[in-house]
Design an enzyme around this catalytic site. Structure first.
Site, PDB file in Angstrom:
ATOM      1  N   GLY A  85      -6.760 -33.779  -0.155  1.00 44.25           N
ATOM      2  CA  GLY A  85      -6.495 -34.196   1.093  1.00 44.25           C
ATOM      3  C   GLY A  85      -7.117 -33.335   2.243  1.00 44.25           C
ATOM      4  N   GLY A  87      -6.283 -31.197   5.827  1.00 46.29           N
ATOM      5  CA  GLY A  87      -5.246 -30.736   6.983  1.00 46.29           C
ATOM      6  C   GLY A  87      -6.101 -30.296   8.013  1.00 46.29           C
ATOM      7  N   GLY A  88      -5.078 -29.633   9.022  1.00 40.88           N
ATOM      8  CA  GLY A  88      -5.638 -29.304  10.475  1.00 40.88           C
ATOM      9  C   GLY A  88      -6.776 -28.132  10.062  1.00 40.88           C
ATOM     10  CG  MET A  89      -6.609 -24.337   9.455  1.00 42.99           C
ATOM     11  SD  MET A  89      -6.012 -22.582   8.720  1.00 42.99           S
ATOM     12  CE  MET A  89      -4.822 -23.066   7.767  1.00 42.99           C
ATOM     13  CB  VAL A  92      -7.136 -29.368  -0.157  1.00 45.59           C
ATOM     14  CG1 VAL A  92      -6.709 -28.475  -1.629  1.00 45.59           C
ATOM     15  CG2 VAL A  92      -6.632 -28.484   0.993  1.00 45.59           C
ATOM     16  CE  LYS A 107      -5.883 -24.610   3.397  1.00 45.88           C
ATOM     17  NZ  LYS A 107      -5.637 -25.876   4.273  1.00 45.88           N
ATOM     18  CG  ASP A 202       2.100 -23.993   9.775  1.00 49.03           C
ATOM     19  OD1 ASP A 202       2.568 -24.772  10.797  1.00 49.03           O
ATOM     20  OD2 ASP A 202       0.956 -24.586   9.465  1.00 49.03           O
TER      21      ASP A 202
END
Length: 369
Positions: A85, A87-89, A92, A107, A202
């Protein structure tokens, strides 16, 4: 926004200041840490990627657009198996450690702005502290490093899904017993972390990983403390709006006014907003599209009462959720443990099982950390 701009809303006023600083560190840059878009003329043109944009590879890794789209074969000591997947950073991957054969989730983070080796080393040193977190409801951090211009963080691989996907799979709302079970397990993890000096900052449904065990479920909190460490790093390039966009449905009022600092009560607020969302399928506010207006709503308005969204929510549970959502932190529960005790009567009982439409072990794991 430019330097000197001012945003006002009621009695709240934000003044924008844009400055450059070396943060007291060596600012000489290594070309491996300069992210450049294809066709960029200068590293100065680089900017932070949003969730909807393609993550940029650093200059040294760019040879063609085809390479930009290819999945890496190896990262550090890990052999990449598949992408899990984005994500914002970063991205992964499911990966196999070449020495011990262990399957982990890896990640990768491409720095948003140029960073020196000193800055990168500090980031990895601070991330390494997270290995102290050892709890059955927290995704375990395992290895950290950098390779090919990317930072990588290896974590425990969870073959499951997340609370956000569960809610959607169940038709938009989770049964109260399931949502309460997820919340209490997450609160157990938060209580342990808070007592050991860690704050998540978060919490949201996507950061609560869920998998089946026997007739019940197990919840593991992901990305513990990672957001804060990356935010504080000069290489993040994060702005105020860049950090809050996408998480405004769970962020506490005190994080709006001081988004880099938070205490355990901010995690509690986010947990209340998460439980509200899992039960009703709606956020705690009817947010407008404009981010500035969203922030003003968080600062000035009370959350929409949960029974307006779903009248069948028990009065006592509604009171628990809105206590956690108090805009004044002093009006919330004393601790995550106290909040969990208040939710305890609504958790799954031993004889309950999760219906197949809610969570199925046969489905592929849409894991995003």
């Amino acid at each position: 926004l430019t330097d000197g701009d001012e945003i006002r809303g009621g009695d709240t006023r934000f003044r924008v200041r844009i400055e450059t600083t070396d943060h007291g560190l060596d600012t000489s840059t290594d070309p491996r840490w300069i992210p450049v878009s294809p066709g960029s003329k200068s590293p100065d043109d680089s900017r932070i990627a949003t969730d909807d944009e393609e993550l940029k590879l650093p200059l040294s890794d760019l040879s063609s657009k085809k390479e930009l789209e290819e999945q890496p074969k190896f990262i550090g000591d890990y052999e990449i198996i598949e992408e899990l997947g984005r994500g914002g950073m970063g991205i992964v991957y499911k990966a196999r450690h070449q020495q011990n054969g262990r399957i982990d989730a890896v990640k990768t983070i491409t720095p948003a702005v140029a960073a020196s080796e000193v800055i990168v080393a500090r980031f990895l040193r601070e991330v390494g502290i997270l290995r102290r977190l050892k709890h059955p409801n927290i995704v375990e951090f395992r290895e950290f490093g950098h390779a090919h211009g990317k930072l990588y963080l290896a974590m425990e691989y969870i073959s499951g899904t997340n609370a956000s996907s569960l809610r959607k799979r169940a038709g938009g709302k989770l049964p109260i017993a399931v949502a309460a079970e997820i919340t209490c397990q997450a609160l157990d993890a938060l209580a342990y972390a808070h007592e050991n000096g860690f704050i998540h900052r978060d919490i949201k449904p996507r950061n609560l990983m869920v998998f089946r065990r026997n007739k019940g479920i197990v919840v593991k909190v992901a990305d513990f403390g990672l957001a804060r460490i990356y935010q504080n790093s000069p290489m993040s390039g994060l702005s105020f709006t860049g950090e809050i966009a996408g998480t405004s449905g769970y962020i506490s009022p005190e994080q709006v006014t001081n988004f880099r600092d938070a205490d355990p009560l901010a995690d509690q607020y986010a947990m209340g907003a998460t439980l509200y969302h899992l039960i009703t399928g709606a956020k705690i506010y009817d947010f407008p599209a404009n981010l500035a207006r969203q922030l003003l709503m968080i600062l000035q308005d009370e959350p929409i009462h949960i029974k307006t969204r779903l009248a069948s929510v028990p009065d006592e549970l509604a009171a628990v959720i809105h206590k956690a959502l108090s805009r004044n932190p002093a009006d919330r529960f004393v601790s995550a443990r106290e909040m969990c005790l208040a939710i305890q009567p609504y958790r799954m009982i031993a004889e309950e099982t999760i219906s197949e439409p809610v969570i199925s072990p046969e489905e592929p794991p849409p894991l995003v950390l």
